[in-house]
Design a protein around this motif. Structure first.
Motif, short mmCIF file in Angstrom:
data_model
loop_
_atom_site.label_atom_id
_atom_site.label_comp_id
_atom_site.label_asym_id
_atom_site.label_seq_id
_atom_site.Cartn_x
_atom_site.Cartn_y
_atom_site.Cartn_z
N GLN A 150 0.16 6.46 -8.80
CA GLN A 150 1.31 5.88 -8.12
C GLN A 150 2.39 6.93 -7.89
OE1 GLN A 150 3.73 2.91 -10.19
NE2 GLN A 150 3.53 1.59 -8.39
N SER A 151 2.58 7.85 -8.84
CA SER A 151 3.59 8.89 -8.69
C SER A 151 3.29 9.80 -7.50
CB SER A 151 3.69 9.72 -9.97
OG SER A 151 4.15 8.93 -11.05
N ASP A 152 2.01 10.00 -7.21
CA ASP A 152 1.65 10.80 -6.04
C ASP A 152 2.13 10.12 -4.76
OD1 ASP A 152 0.36 12.72 -7.59
OD2 ASP A 152 -1.50 11.54 -7.63
N LEU A 153 2.03 8.79 -4.73
CA LEU A 153 2.50 8.06 -3.56
C LEU A 153 4.02 8.13 -3.44
CD1 LEU A 153 0.19 4.90 -3.77
CD2 LEU A 153 -0.09 6.95 -2.34
N CYS A 154 4.72 8.21 -4.58
CA CYS A 154 6.18 8.36 -4.53
C CYS A 154 6.55 9.67 -3.82
CB CYS A 154 6.76 8.37 -5.94
SG CYS A 154 6.58 6.82 -6.85
N MET A 155 5.78 10.71 -4.09
CA MET A 155 6.07 12.02 -3.53
C MET A 155 5.78 12.10 -2.03
SD MET A 155 7.50 13.64 -5.83
CE MET A 155 7.62 15.15 -4.87
N THR B 40 13.25 16.06 -1.37
CA THR B 40 14.34 16.20 -2.33
C THR B 40 13.87 16.69 -3.69
OG1 THR B 40 14.13 13.85 -2.89
CG2 THR B 40 15.75 14.44 -1.22
N ILE B 41 12.58 16.61 -3.96
CA ILE B 41 12.05 17.04 -5.25
C ILE B 41 10.88 17.98 -4.99
CG2 ILE B 41 10.98 16.31 -7.42
CD1 ILE B 41 12.34 13.61 -7.10
N ASP B 42 10.89 19.10 -5.65
CA ASP B 42 9.81 20.08 -5.51
C ASP B 42 8.51 19.45 -6.00
OD1 ASP B 42 8.13 22.21 -5.40
OD2 ASP B 42 9.31 23.52 -6.70
N GLY C 23 0.79 -1.21 0.00
CA GLY C 23 0.00 0.00 0.00
C GLY C 23 0.83 1.27 0.00
N ALA C 24 2.12 1.18 0.36
CA ALA C 24 2.96 2.37 0.34
C ALA C 24 3.16 2.89 -1.07
CB ALA C 24 4.33 2.05 0.98
N CYS C 25 3.12 1.98 -2.05
CA CYS C 25 3.32 2.39 -3.44
C CYS C 25 2.12 2.09 -4.33
CB CYS C 25 4.55 1.69 -4.03
SG CYS C 25 6.09 2.06 -3.17
N HIS C 26 1.25 1.17 -3.89
CA HIS C 26 0.09 0.78 -4.69
C HIS C 26 -1.17 1.05 -3.89
CE1 HIS C 26 2.79 -1.25 -7.54
NE2 HIS C 26 3.41 -1.78 -6.48
N HIS C 27 -1.93 2.02 -4.31
CA HIS C 27 -3.12 2.39 -3.54
C HIS C 27 -4.16 1.28 -3.53
CE1 HIS C 27 -3.94 3.60 -7.72
NE2 HIS C 27 -5.18 3.26 -7.46
N ALA D 261 5.56 10.37 -15.50
CA ALA D 261 5.40 9.52 -14.32
C ALA D 261 6.74 9.00 -13.84
CB ALA D 261 4.45 8.36 -14.63
N CYS D 262 6.83 8.74 -12.54
CA CYS D 262 8.09 8.26 -11.96
C CYS D 262 8.50 6.92 -12.56
CB CYS D 262 7.94 8.12 -10.44
SG CYS D 262 7.52 9.66 -9.59
N ARG D 263 7.50 6.04 -12.79
CA ARG D 263 7.82 4.70 -13.28
C ARG D 263 8.35 4.70 -14.70
NH1 ARG D 263 2.18 4.90 -13.23
NH2 ARG D 263 1.19 4.77 -15.28
N THR D 264 8.30 5.85 -15.36
CA THR D 264 8.88 5.93 -16.70
C THR D 264 10.37 5.63 -16.64
OG1 THR D 264 7.25 7.62 -17.30
CG2 THR D 264 9.20 7.42 -18.71
N CYS D 265 11.02 6.05 -15.60
CA CYS D 265 12.47 5.85 -15.48
C CYS D 265 12.83 4.87 -14.36
CB CYS D 265 13.17 7.19 -15.22
SG CYS D 265 12.91 8.44 -16.48
N HIS D 266 12.03 4.82 -13.31
CA HIS D 266 12.39 4.02 -12.13
C HIS D 266 11.47 2.80 -12.05
CE1 HIS D 266 14.83 7.44 -11.00
NE2 HIS D 266 13.77 8.23 -11.03
N GLN D 267 12.03 1.63 -12.37
CA GLN D 267 11.27 0.37 -12.40
C GLN D 267 11.65 -0.47 -11.18
OE1 GLN D 267 8.96 -0.33 -14.64
NE2 GLN D 267 9.33 1.43 -16.00
N GLU D 268 10.64 -0.85 -10.37
CA GLU D 268 10.88 -1.65 -9.18
C GLU D 268 10.70 -3.15 -9.47
OE1 GLU D 268 11.86 -2.40 -6.47
OE2 GLU D 268 12.18 -0.67 -5.21
N HIS D 269 10.91 -3.93 -8.40
CA HIS D 269 10.71 -5.38 -8.39
C HIS D 269 11.69 -6.09 -9.33
CE1 HIS D 269 7.16 -5.09 -5.87
NE2 HIS D 269 6.65 -4.18 -6.70
#
Length: 638
Positions: free
Chosen positions: A99-104, A110-112, A73-77, A164-172
């Motif tokens: 999901q990008s909102d949850l990243c923020m 560190t990011i505006d 739930g921290a990254c997937h609503h 979106a964040c996942r465009t560059c940062h891929q988890e798992h």
């Protein structure tokens, strides 16, 4: 022909074929699988069921203490709702959550947050400006004719305001997965099919990496080719590693400190410059005709009109409405430039003399507040002047007034800068009855004119602060006043009628305070230019041109590691190559004799341009690599 059994009878029993049996087993298998799947759904937690792989180490460590449901739930609503929610992410109930909102939620420090999803975290206006810069640079170079320009600028169809964040940062991708490692294909998600090989596709640069040091003025060409060969007959070699040694991490120090790199050669010259000092007050010589209405002006400062109004004195005098126009009318602060044929000259000099006396009297009586009020009157912040005030004793100014002037101040009361001898008191002893006797008022007790009274000569009645009339025992030092403060400080020079300050080498806080104070004057104010032309001040700003700005900039910015730059570079991996251990392999200093004079003032202009081909010799697919992120960062701070 009908089938015949073993008994020889015929019948109509149906025999199941292979395909029939296969269908039966298939149905049975699917039923078992379905039952198993249902059981798995019922028994296995959802966070394990939908887990595509292990988290990277940083995220895994952060979520290690979270309860099972909160890990996903921290990254997937969807994990905060039901199992079915994983299949309804596009429904209205989740449309406002990305999901990008949850990243923020974690990365907002560190990011505006306002620019988090904008391309390179830069506002549209900045990106448009950079795009125009690239367009103009490509037009001037061969890039425009080779079709490079279209490859540099993304299509309008790319939504650069919602990346979106996942465009560059891929988890798992497992514990060893590097979320910061981006491939060229990921960069080309926006710059689609726009870059080829580094050697023939990357745009040329001009001036990089030179000129990025910022606010310190240092010329490598003059030091390498002039100063070092002439110092100690060239015994000391110009060695880059002296000023740019390797730091604890192996990275070279970009900005050298004065103590490490400059002090050995420059301290002596700086002490010579400091020896000249800078005047707070220096009385000019004024003609007798101008002093008819001026009381107590020193005889040693009387003669021809000569001398300059020191910049500090003029700054203080400008706050006096009676003389502000006077000091501004003196050409270059030099009273000798006033025309003696002008009938107004004597009045001008007389008012100037009174202004000096009032200034000294004011500071002597009210101390630091008198100077601060004068600065505020001029619209100058007294904050930078605080180190000057802390070091300057008002008693020094008062003693100067006592030594130079003997007068009554303009208010009619006795000035604090004037010696105040106490009147002699005659003591008379008498009985109570005698106090009413006429003899007490008679001449026998008051004494006749010229009579000496031994009681009046009692040394206990003398004011020790006033001193004796006999100055025959006074010892006058033969040492120049400035030499009495060799390590820096304020001093009084009675021969020049001046109160001056002698600096103490590099980083003197009093000089810093003076420079930052005068920097607040208007750019075209002649007083500002006159102050910065003073020898000791000029020595400061020649290396620190940023000190004349508001706010003052004394130190060079270290751009390495700063998130405001697209380009990043580290010397550490390059120094492992033996050929690159010699700094001159990449950084070649130009011959100063071939450089135009105007280029000397620009930091970095003394180096030959670093061509793209120099980097491309190693940076290709079969050697050091040519990935975008080797030299460029994505997240920037505007």
């Amino acid at each position: 022909m009908p089938a015949v059994d073993t008994a020889g009878s015929t019948g109509h029993a149906r025999v199941r074929t292979w395909s029939g049996r296969r269908r039966r087993w298939t149905v049975l298998f699917l039923i078992c699988v379905s039952l198993g799947a249902v059981s798995m759904f019922a028994i296995m937690p959802a966070e394990q069921l939908f887990k595509p792989g292990e988290l990277s180490t940083p995220h895994a460590q952060i979520l290690a203490g979270a309860v099972a449901g909160e890990k996903c739930g921290a990254c997937h609503h969807q994990a905060a709702f039901s199992l079915a929610a994983w299949f309804q992410s596009a429904s209205d109930s989740h449309a406002a959550v990305r999901q990008s909102d949850l990243c923020m939620d974690c990365h907002h420090r560190t990011i505006d947050a306002n620019l988090a999803f904008a391309a390179h975290n830069l506002p549209l206006s900045v990106r448009d400006q950079m795009t125009e810069t690239i367009r103009l640079a490509s037009k001037r170079s061969a890039a425009g004719s080779t079709g490079l320009l279209p490859r540099l600028i993304p299509d309008a169809a790319v939504d650069q305001n919602d990346v979106a964040c996942r465009t560059c940062h891929q988890e798992h991708h497992g514990a060893e997965g590097d979320l910061l490692s981006l491939s060229n294909n990921q960069c080309q998600t926006c710059h689609s099919k726009r870059f080829g090989a580094f050697a023939d596709s990357h745009p040329d640069w001009k001036g990089w990496p030179y000129g990025r040091g910022g606010e310190l003025s240092f010329n490598h060409a003059t030091h390498q080719q002039t100063h070092f060969p002439s110092r100690k007959s060239g015994a000391e070699k110009f060695d880059c590693s002296i000023c740019h040694p390797a730091g604890p991490t192996g990275e070279l120090v970009r900005v050298a400190s004065y103590e490490t790199s400059c002090q050995t050669c420059h301290d002596e010259a700086m002490n010579v410059q400091a020896g000249t000092g800078i005047d707070l007050i220096a009385l000019p010589s004024l003609p007798p005709n101008a002093l008819n209405n001026v009381s107590g002006w020193p005889e040693g400062a009387t003669g021809f009109a000569d001398g300059e109004i020191s910049p500090l004195a003029e700054l203080m005098l400008r706050a006096d409405p009676t003389v502000t126009k006077i000091v501004r009318s003196v050409p270059g602060g030099d009273v000798s430039q006033l025309s003696i044929e002008d009938p107004q000259t004597n009045e001008t000099l007389a008012r100037l003399a009174n202004g000096y006396q009032t200034l000294i009297d004011d500071v002597g009586r009210r101390g630091q507040s008198a100077i601060q009020e004068r600065l505020l009157e001029l619209g100058i912040s007294p904050g930078p002047f605080q180190p000057v005030l802390r070091s300057l004793s008002p008693q020094l100014i008062e003693s100067a007034g006592q030594k130079w002037f003997t007068r009554t101040n303009l208010t009619g009361t006795q000035s604090a800068t004037i010696a105040r001898p106490r009147p002699k008191i005659r003591l008379v002893l008498a009985d109570d009855e005698d106090l009413l006797e006429a003899e007490l008022l008679g001449s026998s007790l008051l004494g006749e004119p010229g009579d000496e009274d031994e009681l009046l000569e009692d040394p206990l009645l003398q004011d020790p602060l006033v001193g004796s009339k006999d100055h025959s025992s006074t010892v006058v030092s033969d040492v120049p006043p400035s030499e009495l403060v060799q390590v820096g400080g304020w001093y009084r020079d009675d021969q020049r009628f001046a109160v001056s300050y002698r600096g103490n080498g590099h980083g003197d806080p009093v000089m810093v305070g003076m420079i930052e104070t005068f920097a607040q004057l208007a750019e075209h104010d002649p007083l500002k230019q006159r102050f910065f032309d003073a020898p000791f001040v000029a020595a400061c700003v020649s290396c620190h041109p940023g000190a004349t700005a508001v706010p003052a900039i004394w130190r060079a910015k270290r751009l390495v590691g700063q998130r405001s730059e697209f380009t990043k570079f580290s010397h550490r991996p390059h120094l492992s190559v033996s050929a690159l251990g010699d700094c001159s392999h990449c950084h070649q200093v130009r011959d100063r004799r071939t450089m135009p004079d105007h280029e000397f003032v620009f930091a970095g202009s003394e180096f030959k341009a670093l061509e793209r081909e120099s980097c491309a010799a190693c940076h290709h697919a079969n050697a050091a690599g040519e990935d975008c992120t080797q030299c460029h960062r994505y997240h920037l701070s505007p």
